[in-house]
Design an enzyme around this catalytic site. Structure first.
Site, PDB file in Angstrom:
ATOM      1  N   ARG A 144       0.819  -1.229   0.000  1.00  0.00           N
ATOM      2  CA  ARG A 144       0.000   0.000   0.000  1.00  0.00           C
ATOM      3  C   ARG A 144       0.849   1.275   0.000  1.00  0.00           C
ATOM      4  O   ARG A 144       0.475   2.272   0.601  1.00  0.00           O
ATOM      5  CB  ARG A 144      -0.944   0.037   1.211  1.00  0.00           C
ATOM      6  CG  ARG A 144      -1.995  -1.026   1.238  1.00  0.00           C
ATOM      7  CD  ARG A 144      -2.993  -0.933   0.094  1.00  0.00           C
ATOM      8  NE  ARG A 144      -4.009  -1.960   0.240  1.00  0.00           N
ATOM      9  CZ  ARG A 144      -3.826  -3.227  -0.123  1.00  0.00           C
ATOM     10  NH1 ARG A 144      -2.700  -3.598  -0.703  1.00  0.00           N
ATOM     11  NH2 ARG A 144      -4.787  -4.107   0.066  1.00  0.00           N
ATOM     12  N   GLU A 147      -5.533   3.691   6.544  1.00  0.00           N
ATOM     13  CA  GLU A 147      -5.166   3.548   5.128  1.00  0.00           C
ATOM     14  C   GLU A 147      -5.641   4.724   4.274  1.00  0.00           C
ATOM     15  O   GLU A 147      -4.906   5.203   3.417  1.00  0.00           O
ATOM     16  CB  GLU A 147      -5.714   2.230   4.563  1.00  0.00           C
ATOM     17  CG  GLU A 147      -5.282   2.001   3.131  1.00  0.00           C
ATOM     18  CD  GLU A 147      -6.025   0.876   2.435  1.00  0.00           C
ATOM     19  OE1 GLU A 147      -6.927   1.184   1.639  1.00  0.00           O
ATOM     20  OE2 GLU A 147      -5.702  -0.288   2.695  1.00  0.00           O
ATOM     21  N   SER A 170     -10.888  -0.820   3.398  1.00  0.00           N
ATOM     22  CA  SER A 170     -10.184  -1.089   4.650  1.00  0.00           C
ATOM     23  C   SER A 170      -9.780   0.240   5.276  1.00  0.00           C
ATOM     24  O   SER A 170      -9.125   1.046   4.627  1.00  0.00           O
ATOM     25  CB  SER A 170      -8.914  -1.901   4.399  1.00  0.00           C
ATOM     26  OG  SER A 170      -9.220  -3.150   3.838  1.00  0.00           O
TER      27      SER A 170
HETATM   28  N1  EPU Z   1     -11.438 -11.140  10.055  1.00  0.00           N
HETATM   29  C1  EPU Z   1     -12.052 -11.009  11.273  1.00  0.00           C
HETATM   30  N2  EPU Z   1     -13.240 -10.336  11.346  1.00  0.00           N
HETATM   31  C2  EPU Z   1     -13.829  -9.796  10.254  1.00  0.00           C
HETATM   32  C3  EPU Z   1     -13.215  -9.923   8.999  1.00  0.00           C
HETATM   33  C4  EPU Z   1     -12.011 -10.594   8.920  1.00  0.00           C
HETATM   34  O1  EPU Z   1     -11.535 -11.479  12.278  1.00  0.00           O
HETATM   35  O2  EPU Z   1     -14.908  -9.187  10.407  1.00  0.00           O
HETATM   36  C5  EPU Z   1     -10.136 -11.817   9.993  1.00  0.00           C
HETATM   37  C6  EPU Z   1     -10.229 -13.231   9.515  1.00  0.00           C
HETATM   38  O3  EPU Z   1      -9.365 -14.006  10.308  1.00  0.00           O
HETATM   39  C7  EPU Z   1      -9.712 -13.172   8.103  1.00  0.00           C
HETATM   40  C8  EPU Z   1      -8.707 -12.044   8.205  1.00  0.00           C
HETATM   41  O4  EPU Z   1      -9.297 -11.142   9.109  1.00  0.00           O
HETATM   42  O5  EPU Z   1      -9.125 -14.356   7.705  1.00  0.00           O
HETATM   43  C9  EPU Z   1      -8.396 -11.342   6.909  1.00  0.00           C
HETATM   44  O6  EPU Z   1      -9.594 -10.818   6.321  1.00  0.00           O
HETATM   45  P1  EPU Z   1      -9.728 -10.642   4.756  1.00  0.00           P
HETATM   46  O7  EPU Z   1      -9.358 -11.883   4.065  1.00  0.00           O
HETATM   47  O8  EPU Z   1     -11.075 -10.070   4.458  1.00  0.00           O
HETATM   48  O9  EPU Z   1      -8.615  -9.594   4.345  1.00  0.00           O
HETATM   49  P2  EPU Z   1      -8.023  -8.298   5.056  1.00  0.00           P
HETATM   50  O10 EPU Z   1      -6.618  -8.623   5.429  1.00  0.00           O
HETATM   51  O11 EPU Z   1      -8.910  -7.789   6.118  1.00  0.00           O
HETATM   52  C10 EPU Z   1      -6.977  -7.286   2.877  1.00  0.00           C
HETATM   53  C11 EPU Z   1      -6.963  -5.952   2.189  1.00  0.00           C
HETATM   54  C12 EPU Z   1      -8.230  -5.764   1.384  1.00  0.00           C
HETATM   55  C13 EPU Z   1      -8.353  -6.908   0.399  1.00  0.00           C
HETATM   56  C14 EPU Z   1      -8.358  -8.232   1.159  1.00  0.00           C
HETATM   57  C15 EPU Z   1      -8.364  -9.423   0.251  1.00  0.00           C
HETATM   58  C16 EPU Z   1      -5.673  -4.378   3.499  1.00  0.00           C
HETATM   59  C17 EPU Z   1      -5.692  -3.256   4.469  1.00  0.00           C
HETATM   60  N3  EPU Z   1      -6.861  -4.893   3.183  1.00  0.00           N
HETATM   61  O12 EPU Z   1      -8.021  -7.244   3.841  1.00  0.00           O
HETATM   62  O13 EPU Z   1      -8.079  -4.564   0.664  1.00  0.00           O
HETATM   63  O14 EPU Z   1      -9.533  -6.806  -0.373  1.00  0.00           O
HETATM   64  O15 EPU Z   1      -7.152  -8.321   1.947  1.00  0.00           O
HETATM   65  O16 EPU Z   1      -7.146  -9.548  -0.371  1.00  0.00           O
HETATM   66  O17 EPU Z   1      -4.615  -4.755   3.015  1.00  0.00           O
HETATM   67  C18 EPU Z   1      -8.375  -2.205   0.950  1.00  0.00           C
HETATM   68  O18 EPU Z   1      -7.146  -2.120   0.915  1.00  0.00           O
HETATM   69  O19 EPU Z   1      -9.118  -1.196   1.053  1.00  0.00           O
HETATM   70  C19 EPU Z   1      -8.979  -3.522   0.857  1.00  0.00           C
HETATM   71  C20 EPU Z   1     -10.297  -3.726   0.926  1.00  0.00           C
END
Ligand code: EPU
Length: 390
Positions: free
Chosen positions: A167, A382, A268
């Site tokens: 990012r 972010e 995010s």
């Molecule tokens: N989780 C929770 N509670 C929730 C949602 C998720 O505990 O309500 C935990 C779960 O353990 C899950 C983990 O968080 O396995 C990761 O969640 P997710 O796979 O949705 O991905 P993320 O790490 O939260 C990142 C990016 C997203 C991108 C997704 C998918 C960042 C800050 N965010 O989210 O990007 O779509 O991976 O690759 O890097 C953005 O940057 O705006 C964005 C949406």
């Protein structure tokens, strides 16, 4: 170019739908207009806010005391395509990101299919090196044409000069750096020193996607991580996953996001914390740990998954928030309850209707402080925060 006297509020220009009025507002429809507007504001010492899709911005209720310019250009062009070199495609900064992904999947241009459904514009993509489901735009970039506000001239960056990371990029870094002899006007805020005019992509050709780099997506597609899937299937699966998390692009700028309040967000709200691997034992034992990969290089067989950096570990901000006691839908009492966590994902702060920037900031502070108290990790926002801070 249209210079409107009744400037819109930032609430109308951002997906969070908060923020007061702009002093002046310009919609640029050519590159020359965009450059002229930026140059005029800079020469007059006026604060400048260049907006694309408005999906990564949180602006104060007082609005923006300067010029807001929206890059209203759209369009992309395939410059060359052959079996050896792949396809070279140039898009203007204002081009809707997801429409480009649609065209890529239709034309068999491989490298951005996992970035389906991300709100925003092409011009914003390299600034924060957008990424999702194991892909980053870094892997498909060739060059980025920018307007250098310091030198007052066009500067084109090769992908290797952009210092792309999780990012971040040199474009984004210009918003934070201290003044130097080379750049006495740093930091450039809230618009980077280099404003993206156009982006050239280098795509491999094929019907199959790049290697799938995210477990959740691979499971949905019935493949192993590192295997490929038909591009169309992969796009459909990503859109389903994103819809389930309320993190879907809702069409072009200005389109009503429908009734789903979970989509009134800036995606995010916090980045996932990255810690040195030798301190990873300090993370909570059950918290997810993800490999951090270096920017994904193009290889002769197309974009690769990138090399794992053994010195770093990434954890999940969403998990930390959830386990610090802030469940999906969490909100503060009183008026501030107009902003809550998304009911579908703890990492998105959402506007339930009529929320102010202060409501969003109040919620963000409580979340950040709660995670800090529970785990000793300080979450970093972010989106670009304009006129507000945590
Ligand atoms: N989780 C929770 N509670 C929730 C949602 C998720 O505990 O309500 C935990 C779960 O353990 C899950 C983990 O968080 O396995 C990761 O969640 P997710 O796979 O949705 O991905 P993320 O790490 O939260 C990142 C990016 C997203 C991108 C997704 C998918 C960042 C800050 N965010 O989210 O990007 O779509 O991976 O690759 O890097 C953005 O940057 O705006 C964005 C949406």
């Amino acid at each position: 170019m249209s210079l409107s006297t009744a400037a819109p509020s930032l609430a109308e220009l951002t997906t969070l739908r908060v923020g007061g009025p702009a002093d002046a507002y310009v919609e640029a429809t050519t590159e020359a207009e965009l450059i002229d507007t930026i140059r005029a504001a800079d020469d007059a010492g006026e604060p400048l806010l260049v907006v694309g899709g408005g999906s990564n911005l949180l602006v104060a209720d007082e609005g923006f005391g300067g010029v807001v310019v929206r890059d209203a250009r759209t369009g992309f062009e395939r410059e060359s395509q052959d079996a050896c070199g792949g396809a070279s495609v140039t898009a203007v900064g204002g081009q809707d990101w997801d429409d480009l992904v649609v065209a890529a999947v239709e034309n068999g241009w491989v490298g951005i299919e996992s970035l389906s459904g991300i709100p925003g514009t092409v011009g914003a993509a390299p600034v924060q090196n957008i990424g999702a489901y194991g892909q980053e735009v870094a892997g498909a970039l060739s060059t980025v044409r920018t307007w250098d506000r310091l030198r007052g001239r066009v500067r084109t960056f090769a992908v290797g000069e952009l210092a792309l990371g999780y990012r971040t990029s040199v474009l984004k870094e210009s918003m934070r750096g201290a003044p130097t002899a080379d750049d006495p006007r740093a930091p450039w805020f809230p618009t980077p020193r280099y404003v993206v005019l156009a982006v050239t992509f280098q795509f491999r050709l094929g019907t199959l996607s790049a290697p799938v780099g995210y477990g959740e997506l691979a499971r949905r597609l019935g493949v192993e991580v590192g295997e490929r899937a038909p591009q169309g299937d992969l796009r459909a699966a990503v859109l389903e996953l994103r819809a389930g998390k309320g993190m879907l692009a809702d069409g072009r700028f200005g389109a009503a996001p429908g009734a789903d309040r979970d989509r009134f967000s800036a995606g995010s709200f916090f980045t996932n914390p990255v810690v040195p691997a030798d301190q990873a034992h300090l993370l909570p034992a059950e918290a997810p740990r993800y490999p951090v990969r270096t920017a994904m290089p193009m290889t002769s067989t197309g974009p690769s998954l990138g090399v794992v950096d053994p010195t770093l570990v990434k954890t999940s901000a969403a998990w930390l928030i959830d386990h610090a006691g802030f469940a999906k839908g969490f909100g503060l009492a009183g008026a501030a309850s107009r902003a809550t966590l998304s009911t579908k994902h703890t990492l998105a702060l959402t506007n339930r209707g009529g929320a102010s920037a202060d409501d969003v900031v109040a919620l963000a502070r409580v979340i950040r402080d709660g995670v800090q108290d529970a785990y000793g990790i300080t979450l970093e926002p972010e989106p670009v925060l304009v006129g507000v801070s945590l």
